[in-house]
Design a protein around this motif. Structure first.
Motif, PDB file in Angstrom:
ATOM      1  N   VAL A   1       0.836  -1.198   0.000  1.00 17.97           N
ATOM      2  CA  VAL A   1       0.000   0.000   0.000  1.00 17.97           C
ATOM      3  C   VAL A   1       0.872   1.250   0.000  1.00 17.97           C
ATOM      4  CG1 VAL A   1      -1.801   1.290   1.192  1.00 17.97           C
ATOM      5  CG2 VAL A   1      -1.854  -1.215   1.170  1.00 17.97           C
ATOM      6  N   GLU A   2       1.915   1.248   0.809  1.00 17.59           N
ATOM      7  CA  GLU A   2       2.814   2.394   0.853  1.00 17.59           C
ATOM      8  C   GLU A   2       3.424   2.668  -0.512  1.00 17.59           C
ATOM      9  OE1 GLU A   2       2.760   0.696   5.052  1.00 17.59           O
ATOM     10  OE2 GLU A   2       2.656  -0.049   2.997  1.00 17.59           O
ATOM     11  N   ALA A   3       3.810   1.601  -1.222  1.00 12.54           N
ATOM     12  CA  ALA A   3       4.381   1.768  -2.560  1.00 12.54           C
ATOM     13  C   ALA A   3       3.353   2.365  -3.515  1.00 12.54           C
ATOM     14  CB  ALA A   3       4.881   0.426  -3.090  1.00 12.54           C
ATOM     15  N   GLY A   4       2.112   1.893  -3.418  1.00  4.83           N
ATOM     16  CA  GLY A   4       1.062   2.413  -4.282  1.00  4.83           C
ATOM     17  C   GLY A   4       0.752   3.868  -4.003  1.00  4.83           C
ATOM     18  N   LEU A   5       0.695   4.243  -2.733  1.00  6.73           N
ATOM     19  CA  LEU A   5       0.409   5.628  -2.374  1.00  6.73           C
ATOM     20  C   LEU A   5       1.495   6.564  -2.875  1.00  6.73           C
ATOM     21  CD1 LEU A   5      -0.938   5.243   1.295  1.00  6.73           C
ATOM     22  CD2 LEU A   5      -2.239   5.448  -0.835  1.00  6.73           C
ATOM     23  N   GLU A   6       2.732   6.169  -2.704  1.00  8.86           N
ATOM     24  CA  GLU A   6       3.843   7.008  -3.162  1.00  8.86           C
ATOM     25  C   GLU A   6       3.812   7.165  -4.677  1.00  8.86           C
ATOM     26  OE1 GLU A   6       7.037   9.510  -3.101  1.00  8.86           O
ATOM     27  OE2 GLU A   6       5.789   8.810  -1.438  1.00  8.86           O
ATOM     28  N   ALA A   7       3.531   6.065  -5.385  1.00  9.27           N
ATOM     29  CA  ALA A   7       3.465   6.134  -6.844  1.00  9.27           C
ATOM     30  C   ALA A   7       2.339   7.053  -7.297  1.00  9.27           C
ATOM     31  CB  ALA A   7       3.275   4.732  -7.418  1.00  9.27           C
ATOM     32  N   LEU A   8       1.168   6.933  -6.676  1.00 13.81           N
ATOM     33  CA  LEU A   8       0.053   7.806  -7.042  1.00 13.81           C
ATOM     34  C   LEU A   8       0.406   9.266  -6.829  1.00 13.81           C
ATOM     35  CD1 LEU A   8      -3.034   5.894  -5.596  1.00 13.81           C
ATOM     36  CD2 LEU A   8      -2.533   6.300  -8.012  1.00 13.81           C
ATOM     37  N   LYS A   9       0.994   9.577  -5.684  1.00  9.67           N
ATOM     38  CA  LYS A   9       1.320  10.969  -5.370  1.00  9.67           C
ATOM     39  C   LYS A   9       2.394  11.527  -6.290  1.00  9.67           C
ATOM     40  CE  LYS A   9       1.723  10.070  -0.908  1.00  9.67           C
ATOM     41  NZ  LYS A   9       1.925  10.258   0.560  1.00  9.67           N
ATOM     42  N   GLN A  10       3.184  10.641  -6.897  1.00 10.67           N
ATOM     43  CA  GLN A  10       4.202  11.064  -7.861  1.00 10.67           C
ATOM     44  C   GLN A  10       3.639  11.132  -9.278  1.00 10.67           C
ATOM     45  OE1 GLN A  10       7.322  12.160  -7.129  1.00 10.67           O
ATOM     46  NE2 GLN A  10       6.718  11.940  -4.979  1.00 10.67           N
ATOM     47  N   GLY A  11       2.336  10.893  -9.432  1.00 11.12           N
ATOM     48  CA  GLY A  11       1.707  10.993 -10.748  1.00 11.12           C
ATOM     49  C   GLY A  11       1.898   9.784 -11.633  1.00 11.12           C
ATOM     50  N   ALA A  12       2.104   8.612 -11.061  1.00 11.01           N
ATOM     51  CA  ALA A  12       2.352   7.401 -11.851  1.00 11.01           C
ATOM     52  C   ALA A  12       1.184   7.103 -12.778  1.00 11.01           C
ATOM     53  CB  ALA A  12       2.575   6.207 -10.920  1.00 11.01           C
ATOM     54  N   ARG A  13       1.508   6.585 -13.959  1.00 12.89           N
ATOM     55  CA  ARG A  13       0.451   6.120 -14.862  1.00 12.89           C
ATOM     56  C   ARG A  13      -0.180   4.861 -14.290  1.00 12.89           C
ATOM     57  NH1 ARG A  13       5.027   4.941 -17.617  1.00 12.89           N
ATOM     58  NH2 ARG A  13       4.783   6.823 -18.856  1.00 12.89           N
ATOM     59  N   ILE A  14      -1.411   4.619 -14.671  1.00 14.88           N
ATOM     60  CA  ILE A  14      -2.129   3.419 -14.270  1.00 14.88           C
ATOM     61  C   ILE A  14      -2.407   2.618 -15.530  1.00 14.88           C
ATOM     62  CG2 ILE A  14      -4.195   2.494 -13.169  1.00 14.88           C
ATOM     63  CD1 ILE A  14      -4.388   5.144 -11.599  1.00 14.88           C
ATOM     64  N   LEU A  15      -1.738   1.489 -15.672  1.00 12.45           N
ATOM     65  CA  LEU A  15      -1.875   0.625 -16.848  1.00 12.45           C
ATOM     66  C   LEU A  15      -2.853  -0.492 -16.515  1.00 12.45           C
ATOM     67  CD1 LEU A  15      -0.786  -0.123 -19.717  1.00 12.45           C
ATOM     68  CD2 LEU A  15       0.922  -1.525 -18.545  1.00 12.45           C
TER      69      LEU A  15
END
Length: 231
Positions: free
Chosen positions: A70-84
């Motif tokens: 979950v922590e990895a997902g939250l950080e990625a979202l906040k960094q604007g990661a694409r969702i494939l």
């Protein structure tokens, strides 16, 4: 009052007071009927929303998290990661206003001309061709990958990770009968963060629910702000 204003302005919460009340009561019912569990404070809001989306409490026992997923997902979202994603249904189900909070782009490749041509040339599935295309274009790196439909997508993704691809988080939730369990087990053996629904059950609805839960946690600073949780 400040919290109420914040929720009104935050698109990960329901827009109206009545909508928020219904959602909060739904979460309260899920908490009450689910009873004790071993999920962390970051994991449970995701499982709870999956149950809320399906009215299926079996996901309390089927959902698995890798450490710090979950922590990895939250950080990625906040960094604007694409969702494939592996299905248009997931792309259609995600709320555009919530995605706009951190600028997360949703990418669905199954209808891409190069993907279709590759699948026709190889005789494989479009899902496999989509992963191959994404790997070649570097679209897997740092992405959140949501798989709710095609186990062949998840198996191809597992092979890409074995070759060195590193998505930030994989939601491995395909539904079905052929290679579904094998694909999920392959994911759980990989050195990337993952959230999985064990067994045959899953689906695009669950991926959408999990992503919306992650977006809400990210918007709320990693805290479950529902009244149901605090009771």
């Amino acid at each position: 009052m400040d919290e109420l204003i914040r929720k009104r302005q935050n698109p990960t919460h329901q827009m109206t007071e009545k909508g928020r009340a219904i959602e909060e009561e739904s979460f309260r019912i899920v908490d009450e009927e689910a009873g004790p569990h071993g999920f962390s404070e970051l994991e449970w809001p995701i499982v709870r929303r999956m149950i809320h989306a399906t009215a299926d409490f079996e996901y309390k026992t089927l959902t698995r998290f890798s450490p710090q997923a979950v922590e990895a997902g939250l950080e990625a979202l906040k960094q604007g990661a694409r969702i494939l994603v592996d299905a248009r249904m997931i792309a259609c189900g995600l709320n555009p206003e919530r995605l706009a909070l951190f600028g997360n782009e949703v990418v669905e490749l199954l209808a891409h001309p190069e993907v279709v041509a590759r699948a026709q040339a190889t005789g494989g599935t479009r899902a496999e061709a989509a992963v191959a295309y994404a790997e070649e274009k570097g679209l897997l790196e740092g992405a959140i990958v949501g798989v709710g439909n095609a186990p062949t997508f998840l198996l191809a993704l597992a092979r890409a990770v074995e070759r060195g691809a590193r998505p930030a988080l994989v939601l491995g939730m395909p539904v079905g009968f052929v290679n579904v369990v094998e694909a999920k087990r392959a994911l759980m053996a990989l050195p990337v963060p993952w959230i999985v629904t064990e067994g045959r059950k899953g689906g695009s609805t669950l991926v959408v629910a999990a992503l919306h839960a992650l977006l809400r946690l990210a918007a709320d600073g990693g805290v479950d702000t529902s009244r149901a949780h605090r009771r």
